[in-house]
Design a protein around this motif. Structure first.
Motif, PDB file in Angstrom:
ATOM      1  N   LEU A 229       0.557  -1.192  -0.434  1.00  0.00           N
ATOM      2  CA  LEU A 229       0.101   0.219  -0.084  1.00  0.00           C
ATOM      3  C   LEU A 229       0.726   1.256   0.103  1.00  0.00           C
ATOM      4  N   SER A 230       1.814   1.190   0.368  1.00  0.00           N
ATOM      5  CA  SER A 230       2.538   2.431   0.901  1.00  0.00           C
ATOM      6  C   SER A 230       3.269   2.956  -0.634  1.00  0.00           C
ATOM      7  N   THR A 231       3.528   2.017  -1.608  1.00  0.00           N
ATOM      8  CA  THR A 231       4.060   2.465  -3.044  1.00  0.00           C
ATOM      9  C   THR A 231       2.328   1.971  -4.292  1.00  0.00           C
ATOM     10  N   ALA A 232       3.163   3.213  -5.010  1.00  0.00           N
ATOM     11  CA  ALA A 232       2.321   3.003  -6.226  1.00  0.00           C
ATOM     12  C   ALA A 232       1.675   0.922  -7.134  1.00  0.00           C
ATOM     13  N   PRO A 233       0.587   1.736  -7.196  1.00  0.00           N
ATOM     14  CA  PRO A 233      -0.280   0.641  -7.740  1.00  0.00           C
ATOM     15  C   PRO A 233       0.557  -0.115  -9.063  1.00  0.00           C
ATOM     16  N   GLU A 234       0.951  -1.652  -8.731  1.00  0.00           N
ATOM     17  CA  GLU A 234       2.131  -2.092  -9.747  1.00  0.00           C
ATOM     18  C   GLU A 234       1.079  -4.209  -9.853  1.00  0.00           C
ATOM     19  N   GLN A 235       0.369  -4.295 -11.180  1.00  0.00           N
ATOM     20  CA  GLN A 235       0.336  -5.423 -10.716  1.00  0.00           C
ATOM     21  C   GLN A 235       1.053  -6.466 -10.529  1.00  0.00           C
ATOM     22  N   THR A 236       2.196  -6.226 -10.494  1.00  0.00           N
ATOM     23  CA  THR A 236       2.869  -7.771 -10.611  1.00  0.00           C
ATOM     24  C   THR A 236       3.663  -7.605  -8.555  1.00  0.00           C
ATOM     25  N   ALA A 237       4.117  -6.745  -8.616  1.00  0.00           N
ATOM     26  CA  ALA A 237       4.558  -6.033  -7.446  1.00  0.00           C
ATOM     27  C   ALA A 237       3.343  -6.955  -6.168  1.00  0.00           C
ATOM     28  N   ASP A 238       2.246  -5.956  -6.675  1.00  0.00           N
ATOM     29  CA  ASP A 238       0.857  -6.642  -5.581  1.00  0.00           C
ATOM     30  C   ASP A 238       0.189  -7.461  -5.170  1.00  0.00           C
ATOM     31  N   ARG A 239       0.739  -8.262  -7.217  1.00  0.00           N
ATOM     32  CA  ARG A 239      -0.208  -9.798  -6.731  1.00  0.00           C
ATOM     33  C   ARG A 239       0.851 -10.104  -6.171  1.00  0.00           C
TER      34      ARG A 239
END
Length: 363
Positions: A229-239
């Motif tokens: 949640l502290s970083t910009a949304p990024e699909q690979t990192a979020d998954r």
């Protein structure tokens, strides 16, 4: 019917224990009356200073006063014994009845029963002296031969000696029973203290397992979610963060099931004992949470289980602190021998603290 008879017998025994002195005095009085009615007198005729043609009822003159001493034997045993001895001596030189002898034996039993070891020694010496005096009196106050005087002394010594021995034996048996009772109570206290200590150790073990396993996984879930949640949304990192949260949740669920199973059944272990081989998994979890770790472990000699557990827990807690307070930092983990122990160094450089959520723990 048998139950009713047993209940009546128990009530009768309880009444006798409560009123024993009065009951004993009454029984001895009835015994003295019966002996007088049957004509028993002159038992010690060789010592008598009176004529021999007296009525047997004169035996009550010494028997009834002697029975009064039975009432005081528990409150003043030694004084009652002195009084019974005096009454017996008077009876010995006069009437020669059976009542004073029975009272003397009864009071002697009580005195020997309650006396201290030192007082018992003195009492035994007094009984021996009384037997010798009786032997000498039998020779001095009558024309009996030495064998007859010896027989009289032996009979008297057997009476009082057996009475004394019986009282001491019962008293020592009671003292031994009391000693065993106190030891049993002490053993129960020690057992209760050991049980409380075992419960305390078990609680500490549970707290440690909760902190090291379940709380660690739950905290890792929160930290990984916070890092995403502290970083910009990024699909690979979020998954990847979601997979890490899922894996930590499954691990926490498995640890909880294991702990609940142990609590229900009371057997087994709460969780696998941490070993040095688990450090790679701890490091991988921390790297998935965003740390960049350089891990170095020297070749170690044989290490005991407690040291292994302490080492793994120190590294796990240190890396958890790095994730909380230095997210994204470069961390160096070094494990090496240091004399007879193991040196653990966890050094972080850079990183930022996760300030969006508050984390607290016991360390």
């Amino acid at each position: 019917m048998s139950v009713m008879h047993e209940a009546k017998a128990e009530r009768l025994r309880e009444w006798y224990r409560t009123h024993r002195p009065a009951a004993d005095a009454l029984l001895i009085t009835l015994f003295a009356l019966l002996a007088a009615a049957l004509g028993f007198m002159g038992v010690w005729s060789m010592f008598s200073l009176l004529p021999t043609d007296l009525s047997p009822w004169w035996t009550l003159a010494t028997a009834l006063p002697a029975c009064v001493l039975v009432l005081t034997k528990h409150r003043a045993p030694m004084l009652s014994l002195v009084g019974a001895t005096v009454v017996f001596a008077v009876d010995l030189l006069t009437i020669g009845g059976l009542g004073p002898l029975v009272v003397l034996l009864d009071v002697l039993w009580t005195a020997a029963f309650v006396a201290s070891p030192r007082a018992r020694s003195r009492l035994l010496a007094a009984l021996a002296l009384a037997t010798v005096v009786l032997f000498a009196a039998a020779l001095a106050l009558s024309d009996t031969s030495i064998p007859v005087a010896f027989l009289v002394a032996v009979q008297f010594g057997a009476f009082v000696g057996t009475d004394y021995w019986w009282a001491v034996a019962v008293s020592q048996a009671n003292e031994l029973a009391e000693l065993h009772r106190r030891r049993a109570e002490d053993g129960a206290i020690v057992a209760e203290r050991d049980r409380a200590e075992a419960v305390r150790r078990e609680r500490e073990t549970m707290a440690r397992e909760l902190h090291d396993v379940v709380a660690g996984h739950v905290m890792a879930m929160a930290i990984r979610a916070e890092a995403a949640l502290s970083t910009a949304p990024e699909q690979t990192a979020d998954r990847a963060a979601l997979r890490a949260v899922r894996d930590a949740g499954l691990d926490a669920h498995g640890a909880l099931r294991s702990m609940i199973s142990v609590l229900r059944r009371g057997d087994g272990e709460l969780s696998p004992t941490p070993r040095l081989g688990d450090l790679l998994g701890v490091v991988d979890d921390a790297e998935r949470a965003g740390l960049v770790i350089r891990f170095t472990q020297a070749e170690l000699d044989a290490v005991d289980t407690a040291t292994e557990q302490a080492t793994v827990r120190v590294v796990r807690e240190a890396l958890a602190n790095c994730i909380r307070h230095a997210s994204g930092a470069e961390v160096e983990v070094v494990i090496e021998e240091a004399g007879d122990g193991i040196l653990v160094r966890v050094i972080s450089r850079g990183g930022v603290a996760l300030g969006s959520a508050a984390y607290s723990g016991g360390g």
